[in-house]
Design a protein around this motif. Structure first.
Motif, PDB file in Angstrom:
ATOM      1  N   LYS A  88       0.764  -1.217  -0.160  1.00 13.90           N
ATOM      2  CA  LYS A  88      -0.086   0.081   0.127  1.00 13.90           C
ATOM      3  C   LYS A  88       0.796   1.280   0.100  1.00 13.90           C
ATOM      4  CE  LYS A  88      -4.273  -2.004   2.123  1.00 13.90           C
ATOM      5  NZ  LYS A  88      -4.827  -1.699   3.301  1.00 13.90           N
ATOM      6  N   THR A  89       1.980   1.282   0.810  1.00 12.64           N
ATOM      7  CA  THR A  89       2.666   2.454   0.758  1.00 12.64           C
ATOM      8  C   THR A  89       3.430   2.637  -0.521  1.00 12.64           C
ATOM      9  OG1 THR A  89       3.157   2.016   3.413  1.00 12.64           O
ATOM     10  CG2 THR A  89       4.762   3.486   2.214  1.00 12.64           C
ATOM     11  N   SER A 116       1.435  -4.329  -5.730  1.00 12.27           N
ATOM     12  CA  SER A 116       0.960  -5.498  -5.376  1.00 12.27           C
ATOM     13  C   SER A 116       1.628  -6.183  -4.263  1.00 12.27           C
ATOM     14  CB  SER A 116       0.577  -6.281  -6.380  1.00 12.27           C
ATOM     15  OG  SER A 116       1.674  -7.226  -6.690  1.00 12.27           O
ATOM     16  N   SER A 164       2.636   1.601  -3.416  1.00 13.47           N
ATOM     17  CA  SER A 164       1.606   1.422  -4.454  1.00 13.47           C
ATOM     18  C   SER A 164       1.864   0.384  -5.583  1.00 13.47           C
ATOM     19  CB  SER A 164       1.450   2.722  -5.031  1.00 13.47           C
ATOM     20  OG  SER A 164       1.114   3.713  -4.412  1.00 13.47           O
TER      21      SER A 164
END
Length: 105
Positions: free
Chosen positions: A51-52, A56, A54
């Motif tokens: 997430k951090t 997968s 961006s």
């Protein structure tokens, strides 16, 4: 392959007189692997790293495996030690933690 791993571990200054970060030769990692290692060494999960940055979680898994192989380490803790000894992590001041903890109350 085992011999190369011993050489990497032998170069880590775990028993040095100065326990603070000691820059060694540059790590054999790509810039993105450095990003993943920094996040990993801060204790973030692969999902959080994904997430951090961006990307997968599958991509993070691949980076983590490559990092372990390149550094000759077996787990996240050992990778974090290498990151620390190469100056990739900042030492957190206990005062900052106390001040932040009080601010969160």
């Amino acid at each position: 392959m085992a011999i190369a791993n011993r050489k990497v571990i032998a170069k880590m200054p775990l028993d040095s007189h100065n326990p603070i970060q000691q820059p060694l030769q540059a790590l054999p990692l790509t810039p993105r692997e450095h990003d993943v290692l920094r996040e990993l060494a801060q204790g973030n999960s692969n999902k959080t790293i994904a997430k951090t940055l961006s990307i997968s979680t599958y991509t993070v898994d691949g980076y983590v495996k490559d990092i372990f192989r390149k550094l000759g380490v077996r787990n996240r803790s050992m990778a974090a030690v290498v990151a620390f000894h190469h100056g990739m992590l900042e030492m957190a001041s206990p005062v900052k933690h106390t001040t932040q903890a009080r601010a969160n109350l």
